[in-house]
Design a protein around this motif. Structure first.
Motif, PDB file in Angstrom:
ATOM      1  N   THR A  11       0.918  -1.240   0.116  1.00 46.22           N
ATOM      2  CA  THR A  11      -0.064  -0.038  -0.176  1.00 46.22           C
ATOM      3  C   THR A  11       0.752   1.337  -0.132  1.00 46.22           C
ATOM      4  O   THR A  11       0.330   2.256  -0.576  1.00 46.22           O
ATOM      5  N   ASP A 234       0.639   0.384   6.437  1.00 42.66           N
ATOM      6  CA  ASP A 234      -0.436   1.276   6.326  1.00 42.66           C
ATOM      7  C   ASP A 234      -1.110   1.076   7.642  1.00 42.66           C
ATOM      8  O   ASP A 234      -2.242   1.798   7.502  1.00 42.66           O
ATOM      9  N   GLY A 237       1.258   0.853  13.674  1.00 46.86           N
ATOM     10  CA  GLY A 237       2.314   0.008  14.256  1.00 46.86           C
ATOM     11  C   GLY A 237       1.690  -1.482  14.386  1.00 46.86           C
ATOM     12  O   GLY A 237       0.629  -1.738  13.878  1.00 46.86           O
ATOM     13  N   VAL A 238       2.128  -2.198  15.162  1.00 46.88           N
ATOM     14  CA  VAL A 238       1.732  -3.496  15.598  1.00 46.88           C
ATOM     15  C   VAL A 238       0.672  -3.329  16.779  1.00 46.88           C
ATOM     16  O   VAL A 238       0.938  -2.674  17.758  1.00 46.88           O
ATOM     17  N   LYS A 269      -0.809 -10.527  10.292  1.00 44.29           N
ATOM     18  CA  LYS A 269      -0.261  -9.980   8.942  1.00 44.29           C
ATOM     19  C   LYS A 269       0.757  -8.850   8.958  1.00 44.29           C
ATOM     20  O   LYS A 269       1.652  -8.728   8.035  1.00 44.29           O
TER      21      LYS A 269
HETATM   22  P1  ADP Z   1       2.313  -4.076   3.802  1.00 43.17           P
HETATM   23  O1  ADP Z   1       1.854  -4.337   2.273  1.00 43.17           O
HETATM   24  O2  ADP Z   1       2.714  -2.857   4.217  1.00 43.17           O
HETATM   25  O3  ADP Z   1       3.376  -5.335   4.052  1.00 43.17           O
HETATM   26  P2  ADP Z   1       0.227  -5.947   5.046  1.00 43.17           P
HETATM   27  O4  ADP Z   1      -1.068  -5.770   4.408  1.00 43.17           O
HETATM   28  O5  ADP Z   1       1.039  -7.032   4.791  1.00 43.17           O
HETATM   29  O6  ADP Z   1       1.127  -4.425   4.580  1.00 43.17           O
HETATM   30  O7  ADP Z   1       0.222  -5.763   6.460  1.00 43.17           O
HETATM   31  C1  ADP Z   1      -0.443  -4.730   7.244  1.00 43.17           C
HETATM   32  C2  ADP Z   1      -1.795  -4.992   7.869  1.00 43.17           C
HETATM   33  O8  ADP Z   1      -1.628  -6.069   8.703  1.00 43.17           O
HETATM   34  C3  ADP Z   1      -2.506  -4.120   8.400  1.00 43.17           C
HETATM   35  O9  ADP Z   1      -3.297  -3.170   7.374  1.00 43.17           O
HETATM   36  C4  ADP Z   1      -3.566  -4.740   8.951  1.00 43.17           C
HETATM   37  O10 ADP Z   1      -4.875  -4.855   8.509  1.00 43.17           O
HETATM   38  C5  ADP Z   1      -3.020  -6.149   9.353  1.00 43.17           C
HETATM   39  N1  ADP Z   1      -2.995  -6.527  10.711  1.00 43.17           N
HETATM   40  C6  ADP Z   1      -3.328  -7.829  11.101  1.00 43.17           C
HETATM   41  N2  ADP Z   1      -3.171  -8.083  12.219  1.00 43.17           N
HETATM   42  C7  ADP Z   1      -2.298  -6.797  12.919  1.00 43.17           C
HETATM   43  C8  ADP Z   1      -1.823  -6.338  14.122  1.00 43.17           C
HETATM   44  N3  ADP Z   1      -1.878  -7.044  15.129  1.00 43.17           N
HETATM   45  N4  ADP Z   1      -1.307  -5.049  14.069  1.00 43.17           N
HETATM   46  C9  ADP Z   1      -1.435  -4.282  13.016  1.00 43.17           C
HETATM   47  N5  ADP Z   1      -1.797  -4.695  11.798  1.00 43.17           N
HETATM   48  C10 ADP Z   1      -2.392  -5.997  11.588  1.00 43.17           C
END
Ligand code: ADP
Ligand code: ASP
Ligand code: MG
Length: 472
Positions: A11, A234, A237-238, A269
């Motif tokens: 993203t 996007d 944080g965690v 994810k």
């Molecule tokens: P990128 O393309 O930046 O690698 P991802 O889609 O792989 O992003 O990972 C980010 C997404 O992970 C977030 O948009 C969120 O919806 C999802 N997500 C799932 N669990 C968590 C969590 N515990 N903390 C943050 N995000 C999470």
């Protein structure tokens, strides 16, 4: 002066506007006197569309992959059109984009003719996403006066030939990074590398598994001895849980390597499960930050377990899994049944996500991903044919449509009653717990419930996590 490795996710590089934001972030750090290694994902949605196109090619649907190729061409050309002024660099990069898209079409033509898609070819197909994005992003940076240079990561990241989930050859990778990437950095170059991609010793493209660009970022951070790894994504944080499941999810200011490893392994994810592996020994700090909210500090991830009073930090869920149970009274006291079962599972190509055995020794169960569960069941039935015939093993059961829920937090260690609270909450919500496992480190508790309960279970446990966050 610090050396920072920054990875930008799909993203974060998904549109001209987002890429412009990425360039701002890199520019700011360079102006602050730091050196930067950039690792990028494919533009959002591209990897999925490449996989889909390859499958269509194998199924004889030529229109399918041709239409994907046009979308790819347009999306990347549009970034150049909007962010790189007319001129040599614009034209050269556009020519590279077109040549790559042509290669993609040629490869799809070959798949179409053969009517077959091998794992090896699929890796070459999905790699086009990062190969394209990295080229246009480097050009955008150059248009800003940044001395950016694109690299295909395969020339550094050496792996075995386990396509789709290749294993890293660490020594060779480090030596490549030190001998060829660090000198470029010394010259003031900002490398823009493809995430997700590796290469075998014979030069065949491999990939590190879906979401693997995070892992690439960590590989480059560790191999280059970076002072910090920043995963730009996007969300802020965690978080305490997936914000798409519960909007009340909050950003965790600090998480340990260990905790984040459990979180990622059990479905969060936001980070690829292998991300912490390369940086663990060197204790390189990892930050997860939001490309679209760059002033926010995000989550810091480091070696220490949290000193705070937080007990349950986060709740995650893994979908699409199957629970296999091996049971029979004849198993009592017979050594080696579990060992043989796990070996058979590994030979069937499946990873085990969770194991649980009741003390009676009459049965044990374990969880694998759905796409392998039937093959594992068959392999087990074959392996234990004799035992089943002699009735020492009754049967091998497979339960589909289940999920794993995990609660994570190193504060659970030495805090009595957490498991009790977790399962009381499940009981109060009428959710039947099918199997339970707790790691020896006591940093997480995982259990299996029916898939239909996913949201209810996560939200109820998240409530508990939010309460413990408040205690901190
Ligand atoms: P990128 O393309 O930046 O690698 P991802 O889609 O792989 O992003 O990972 C980010 C997404 O992970 C977030 O948009 C969120 O919806 C999802 N997500 C799932 N669990 C968590 C969590 N515990 N903390 C943050 N995000 C999470
Ligand atoms: N583009 C790859 C994927 O979508 C790798 C990544 O983005 O991390 O899986
Ligand atoms: Mg990701």
């Amino acid at each position: 002066m610090k050396l920072l490795t920054m990875k930008f996710g799909g993203t974060s590089v998904g549109s001209p506007k987002a890429i412009s934001q990425v360039a701002d972030i890199v520019e700011d750090d360079l102006e602050a006197g730091n050196r930067v290694i950039v690792v990028v994902s494919a533009m959002s949605g591209v990897t999925d569309s490449l996989i889909d196109a390859a499958r269509k090619a194998a199924a004889g649907n030529k229109w399918g992959y041709l239409s994907t190729s046009e979308t790819l061409r347009e999306r990347h050309a549009d970034v150049l059109k909007q962010l790189v002024p007319e001129g040599d660099d614009h034209d050269r990069t556009l020519a590279q984009v077109n040549a790559l898209v042509d290669d993609f079409v040629n490869l799809c033509n070959a798949i179409n003719i053969l009517g077959e898609l091998t794992p090896r070819i699929l890796d070459s197909i999905v790699a086009f996403g990062e190969r394209l994005s990295s080229r246009v992003i480097a050009a955008v940076m150059r248009a800003r006066g940044i001395q950016a240079r694109q690299y295909d990561a395969g020339q550094f990241v050496i792996t075995d030939d386990r396509y789709q989930a290749a294993n890293l050859q660490w020594e060779e990778t480090v030596s490549n990074v030190q001998s060829r990437l660090l000198p470029a950095l010394e010259e003031g170059i900002v490398p823009v590398l493809t995430g997700f991609i590796g290469q075998t010793r014979d030069g065949v493209i491999t990939t590190l598994g879906r979401g693997g660009s995070d892992y690439s970022g960590a590989i480059f951070a560790a191999a280059s001895d970076s002072d910090e790894l920043i995963i730009w994504t996007d969300v802020d944080g965690v978080m305490t849980t997936d914000p798409r499941i519960d909007k009340r999810a909050r950003v965790l200011p600090y998480v340990s390597y260990h905790e984040v490893g459990e979180l990622a392994f059990y479905g969060a994810k936001v980070l690829h499960p292998k991300t912490v592996q390369p940086i663990l020994d060197k204790r390189i700090p990892l930050r997860v930050r939001n490309t679209f909210n760059p002033t926010f500090e995000g989550t810091l991830i480091g070696p220490d377990s949290a000193p705070s009073a937080t007990v349950i930090k986060a709740v995650t869920a893994v979908r699409n899994v199957g629970l296999l149970t091996v049971s029979g009274r004849g198993m009592i006291g017979v050594p080696g049944i579990a060992g043989r079962a796990f070996l058979t599972t590994a030979k069937a190509g499946a990873n085990i996500l969770m194991i649980s055995q009741a003390s009676s020794e009459q049965s044990f169960c374990f969880v694998v991903m759905d796409d392998k569960s039937r093959a594992v069941k068959q392999a087990l039935e074959q392996e234990f044919e004799q035992e089943i015939e002699q009735r020492n093993i009754d049967q091998i059961d497979l339960l589909d449509e289940v999920i794993i829920i995990t609660v994570v937090g190193s504060g659970m260690r030495g805090t009595p009653g957490i498991a009790g609270k977790v399962f009381t909450v499940m009981g109060q919500n009428n959710i039947n717990v099918i199997a339970i496992a707790q790691g020896a480190s006591e940093c997480s508790i995982s259990f299996v419930v029916e898939e239909a309960h996913l949201e209810r279970a996560v939200i109820a446990l998240h409530e508990l996590a939010l309460q413990t966050v408040e205690m901190a």
